[in-house]
Design a protein around this motif. Structure first.
Motif, short mmCIF file in Angstrom:
data_model
loop_
_atom_site.label_atom_id
_atom_site.label_comp_id
_atom_site.label_asym_id
_atom_site.label_seq_id
_atom_site.Cartn_x
_atom_site.Cartn_y
_atom_site.Cartn_z
N THR A 22 0.82 -1.25 -0.09
CA THR A 22 -0.04 -0.05 0.00
C THR A 22 0.86 1.21 0.06
OG1 THR A 22 -0.14 -0.10 2.31
CG2 THR A 22 -1.99 -1.13 1.30
N SER A 23 2.23 1.15 0.10
CA SER A 23 3.15 2.30 -0.02
C SER A 23 4.52 1.93 -0.23
CB SER A 23 3.02 2.87 1.64
OG SER A 23 3.79 2.12 2.49
N THR A 39 7.31 9.79 0.16
CA THR A 39 6.33 10.72 -0.10
C THR A 39 6.88 11.83 -0.84
OG1 THR A 39 6.55 11.91 1.97
CG2 THR A 39 5.09 10.18 1.77
N SER A 42 7.72 13.47 -7.50
CA SER A 42 6.68 13.60 -8.56
C SER A 42 6.57 12.21 -9.36
CB SER A 42 7.67 14.89 -9.43
OG SER A 42 8.89 14.18 -9.86
N ALA A 43 7.44 11.45 -9.23
CA ALA A 43 7.34 10.09 -9.94
C ALA A 43 7.12 8.98 -9.21
CB ALA A 43 8.65 10.10 -10.93
N ILE A 44 6.33 9.06 -8.18
CA ILE A 44 5.95 8.17 -7.20
C ILE A 44 5.34 6.93 -7.97
CG2 ILE A 44 3.74 8.85 -6.37
CD1 ILE A 44 6.20 7.78 -3.98
N GLY A 45 4.30 7.16 -8.95
CA GLY A 45 3.48 6.03 -9.73
C GLY A 45 4.43 5.31 -10.41
N THR A 46 5.52 6.09 -11.03
CA THR A 46 6.65 5.36 -12.07
C THR A 46 7.43 4.46 -11.00
OG1 THR A 46 6.47 7.19 -13.59
CG2 THR A 46 8.46 5.54 -13.52
N ALA A 48 6.37 3.09 -8.15
CA ALA A 48 5.73 2.05 -7.67
C ALA A 48 5.78 1.02 -9.03
CB ALA A 48 4.52 2.22 -7.29
N SER A 49 5.64 1.38 -10.05
CA SER A 49 5.36 0.53 -11.23
C SER A 49 6.81 -0.30 -11.42
CB SER A 49 4.95 1.14 -12.39
OG SER A 49 3.87 1.76 -12.41
N CYS A 50 7.61 0.54 -11.39
CA CYS A 50 9.14 -0.29 -11.59
C CYS A 50 9.37 -1.24 -10.51
CB CYS A 50 10.24 0.97 -11.50
SG CYS A 50 10.40 1.80 -12.84
N GLN A 52 7.23 -2.82 -8.91
CA GLN A 52 6.33 -3.93 -8.92
C GLN A 52 6.65 -4.78 -10.12
OE1 GLN A 52 2.59 -1.78 -9.54
NE2 GLN A 52 1.80 -2.33 -7.57
#
Length: 76
Positions: A22-23, A39, A42-46, A48-50, A52
């Motif tokens: 979840t984080s 936190t 700016s690229a937190i989504g990227t 997380a994807s990497c 994963q």
């Protein structure tokens, strides 16, 4: 945990908790304890994807001010 970190310390960046993330957490290299969560990036989504997809990341502590830790995240 911030009081146990120093500038130059290396941290492992991982999805947390591993079973149902979840984080994104920064873990100490020596004990594996969670030093904090990532936190404000700016690229937190990227990131997380990497994570994963199995890519590895580390961070270096660049400042510690009270309980606020600033890190630079790098792909390993």
């Amino acid at each position: 945990m911030a009081d146990q970190l120093a500038v130059g310390d290396r941290l492992s960046i991982q999805l947390h908790p591993p079973a149902n993330p979840t984080s994104i957490a920064a873990l100490t290299a020596t004990s594996g304890q969670v030093a904090g969560t990532v936190t404000g990036a700016s690229a937190i989504g990227t990131l997380a994807s990497c994570l994963q997809s199995g890519e590895g990341f580390e961070a270096e502590v660049i400042t510690v001010t009270g309980s606020k830790i600033t890190i630079v995240v790098e792909r390993i």
